[in-house]
Scaffold this motif. Structure first.
Motif, PDB file in Angstrom:
ATOM      1  N   ILE A   1     199.348  25.673   6.293  1.00 16.64           N
ATOM      2  CA  ILE A   1     199.925  25.252   7.566  1.00 16.64           C
ATOM      3  C   ILE A   1     199.214  25.949   8.719  1.00 16.64           C
ATOM      4  O   ILE A   1     198.924  25.320   9.748  1.00 16.64           O
ATOM      5  N   ALA A   2     198.899  27.224   8.564  1.00 13.93           N
ATOM      6  CA  ALA A   2     198.201  27.969   9.628  1.00 13.93           C
ATOM      7  C   ALA A   2     196.857  27.319   9.955  1.00 13.93           C
ATOM      8  O   ALA A   2     196.479  27.232  11.127  1.00 13.93           O
ATOM      9  N   ARG A   3     196.136  26.847   8.941  1.00 16.47           N
ATOM     10  CA  ARG A   3     194.852  26.162   9.201  1.00 16.47           C
ATOM     11  C   ARG A   3     195.079  24.882  10.009  1.00 16.47           C
ATOM     12  O   ARG A   3     194.340  24.586  10.942  1.00 16.47           O
ATOM     13  N   HIS A   4     196.107  24.124   9.637  1.00 18.77           N
ATOM     14  CA  HIS A   4     196.428  22.907  10.398  1.00 18.77           C
ATOM     15  C   HIS A   4     196.784  23.255  11.843  1.00 18.77           C
ATOM     16  O   HIS A   4     196.350  22.572  12.780  1.00 18.77           O
ATOM     17  N   VAL A   5     197.578  24.306  12.012  1.00 19.34           N
ATOM     18  CA  VAL A   5     198.001  24.724  13.350  1.00 19.34           C
ATOM     19  C   VAL A   5     196.797  25.141  14.183  1.00 19.34           C
ATOM     20  O   VAL A   5     196.644  24.714  15.332  1.00 19.34           O
ATOM     21  N   GLU A   6     195.934  25.959  13.626  1.00 20.00           N
ATOM     22  CA  GLU A   6     194.747  26.404  14.365  1.00 20.00           C
ATOM     23  C   GLU A   6     193.862  25.223  14.743  1.00 20.00           C
ATOM     24  O   GLU A   6     193.348  25.160  15.865  1.00 20.00           O
ATOM     25  N   ASN A   7     193.690  24.283  13.820  1.00 17.90           N
ATOM     26  CA  ASN A   7     192.884  23.087  14.127  1.00 17.90           C
ATOM     27  C   ASN A   7     193.510  22.273  15.251  1.00 17.90           C
ATOM     28  O   ASN A   7     192.811  21.789  16.147  1.00 17.90           O
ATOM     29  N   TYR A   8     194.829  22.097  15.201  1.00 16.17           N
ATOM     30  CA  TYR A   8     195.525  21.338  16.246  1.00 16.17           C
ATOM     31  C   TYR A   8     195.355  22.028  17.599  1.00 16.17           C
ATOM     32  O   TYR A   8     195.001  21.374  18.594  1.00 16.17           O
ATOM     33  N   LEU A   9     195.602  23.319  17.641  1.00 16.97           N
ATOM     34  CA  LEU A   9     195.502  24.057  18.902  1.00 16.97           C
ATOM     35  C   LEU A   9     194.080  24.018  19.455  1.00 16.97           C
ATOM     36  O   LEU A   9     193.883  23.793  20.656  1.00 16.97           O
ATOM     37  N   ASN A  10     193.096  24.221  18.594  1.00 16.10           N
ATOM     38  CA  ASN A  10     191.696  24.172  19.045  1.00 16.10           C
ATOM     39  C   ASN A  10     191.327  22.776  19.545  1.00 16.10           C
ATOM     40  O   ASN A  10     190.650  22.634  20.563  1.00 16.10           O
ATOM     41  N   GLY A  11     191.765  21.754  18.824  1.00 14.95           N
ATOM     42  CA  GLY A  11     191.478  20.384  19.240  1.00 14.95           C
ATOM     43  C   GLY A  11     192.134  20.037  20.562  1.00 14.95           C
ATOM     44  O   GLY A  11     191.512  19.416  21.434  1.00 14.95           O
ATOM     45  N   LEU A  12     193.375  20.448  20.728  1.00 13.30           N
ATOM     46  CA  LEU A  12     194.101  20.178  21.970  1.00 13.30           C
ATOM     47  C   LEU A  12     193.423  20.866  23.155  1.00 13.30           C
ATOM     48  O   LEU A  12     193.232  20.256  24.208  1.00 13.30           O
ATOM     49  N   GLU A  13     193.044  22.122  22.970  1.00 11.31           N
ATOM     50  CA  GLU A  13     192.370  22.859  24.043  1.00 11.31           C
ATOM     51  C   GLU A  13     191.034  22.221  24.392  1.00 11.31           C
ATOM     52  O   GLU A  13     190.675  22.121  25.572  1.00 11.31           O
ATOM     53  N   ALA A  14     190.293  21.764  23.394  1.00 11.01           N
ATOM     54  CA  ALA A  14     189.006  21.118  23.649  1.00 11.01           C
ATOM     55  C   ALA A  14     189.191  19.830  24.450  1.00 11.01           C
ATOM     56  O   ALA A  14     188.468  19.581  25.418  1.00 11.01           O
ATOM     57  N   VAL A  15     190.162  19.026  24.063  1.00  8.88           N
ATOM     58  CA  VAL A  15     190.417  17.780  24.793  1.00  8.88           C
ATOM     59  C   VAL A  15     190.875  18.096  26.214  1.00  8.88           C
ATOM     60  O   VAL A  15     190.438  17.449  27.173  1.00  8.88           O
ATOM     61  N   ALA A  16     191.716  19.102  26.367  1.00  6.62           N
ATOM     62  CA  ALA A  16     192.212  19.477  27.701  1.00  6.62           C
ATOM     63  C   ALA A  16     191.071  19.929  28.610  1.00  6.62           C
ATOM     64  O   ALA A  16     191.119  19.712  29.820  1.00  6.62           O
ATOM     65  N   ARG A  17     190.042  20.529  28.025  1.00  2.48           N
ATOM     66  CA  ARG A  17     188.857  20.948  28.801  1.00  2.48           C
ATOM     67  C   ARG A  17     187.958  19.769  29.159  1.00  2.48           C
ATOM     68  O   ARG A  17     187.049  19.901  29.953  1.00  2.48           O
ATOM     69  N   GLY A  18     188.161  18.641  28.502  1.00  2.18           N
ATOM     70  CA  GLY A  18     187.325  17.482  28.763  1.00  2.18           C
ATOM     71  C   GLY A  18     186.263  17.259  27.718  1.00  2.18           C
ATOM     72  O   GLY A  18     185.386  16.409  27.884  1.00  2.18           O
ATOM     73  N   ASP A  19     186.314  18.000  26.612  1.00  6.40           N
ATOM     74  CA  ASP A  19     185.298  17.873  25.564  1.00  6.40           C
ATOM     75  C   ASP A  19     185.395  16.564  24.791  1.00  6.40           C
ATOM     76  O   ASP A  19     184.498  16.249  24.026  1.00  6.40           O
ATOM     77  N   GLY A  20     186.453  15.802  24.985  1.00  6.13           N
ATOM     78  CA  GLY A  20     186.628  14.553  24.250  1.00  6.13           C
ATOM     79  C   GLY A  20     185.870  13.384  24.834  1.00  6.13           C
ATOM     80  O   GLY A  20     185.704  12.361  24.183  1.00  6.13           O
ATOM     81  N   GLY A  21     185.423  13.527  26.065  1.00 11.19           N
ATOM     82  CA  GLY A  21     184.706  12.431  26.706  1.00 11.19           C
ATOM     83  C   GLY A  21     185.540  11.165  26.727  1.00 11.19           C
ATOM     84  O   GLY A  21     186.713  11.184  27.064  1.00 11.19           O
TER      85      GLY A  21
END
Length: 182
Positions: free
Chosen positions: A17-37
């Motif tokens: 679960i911790a791996r899923h959580v870390e992936n979700y948080l990292n992905g969310l932060e990346a998208v929030a920064r605009g990395d999703g294009g």
């Protein structure tokens, strides 16, 4: 999982679960920064789908019971307003949507914001992750499971339906235009 789990089974689940959580948080932060294009909504659909998988694992597990029946004090969780603001900026045209909160009890739709839902999920997950990082996997699991049933599972499910609708509508509208143009 069985009705009762060994300490090793709980630790293994907490690691997963911790791996899923870390992936979700990292992905969310990346998208929030605009990395999703231009793939912002599709990437969020993927992130939410994966964290819902973690929630399903928690839901299918036996109830996590803390030995002393209390949660150790953690202090304040990190402020996620910058992530919320970043997501709202990237989702401006699809941020607001309507959802039925509980399809078995409510018949009225409620206004939601994807940016709020995604960060509400993150906030609950961060709290459990802080337990996990302090070498308290059982407390982490208890929090993740409790908050999944009580809060973040609903928000993740609502966000998933909204994100899916955006992606499906875009893809299906393109298919209709191609079919009528030929």
């Amino acid at each position: 999982m069985s009705d009762t789990n060994s300490p090793q089974e709980w630790t293994t689940l907490a690691e997963r679960i911790a791996r899923h959580v870390e992936n979700y948080l990292n992905g969310l932060e990346a998208v929030a920064r605009g990395d999703g294009g231009t793939q912002t909504v599709s990437l969020l659909l993927l992130e939410v789908s994966q964290i819902i998988l973690a929630g399903a694992q928690l839901g299918a597990s036996a109830d996590v019971i803390l030995p002393d029946n209390w949660e150790p004090e953690m202090g304040d969780d990190p402020d996620l307003d910058a992530v919320r603001t970043g997501l709202a900026e990237r989702l401006v045209s699809v941020d607001e949507y309507a959802e039925v909160f509980d399809p078995y009890k409510d018949t009225e739709s409620t206004a939601y914001r994807l940016s709020d839902d995604l960060v509400d999920v993150a906030s609950d997950l961060v709290h459990g992750l802080r337990h996990y990082q302090r070498d308290r996997p059982l407390e982490a699991l208890w929090w993740w499971q409790y908050s999944y049933f009580n809060h973040w599972g609903n928000h993740a499910g609502a966000a998933l339906r909204a994100l899916h609708a955006v992606v499906a509508n875009v893809r299906l509208n393109v298919a209709e235009e191609v079919a009528t143009a030929g």
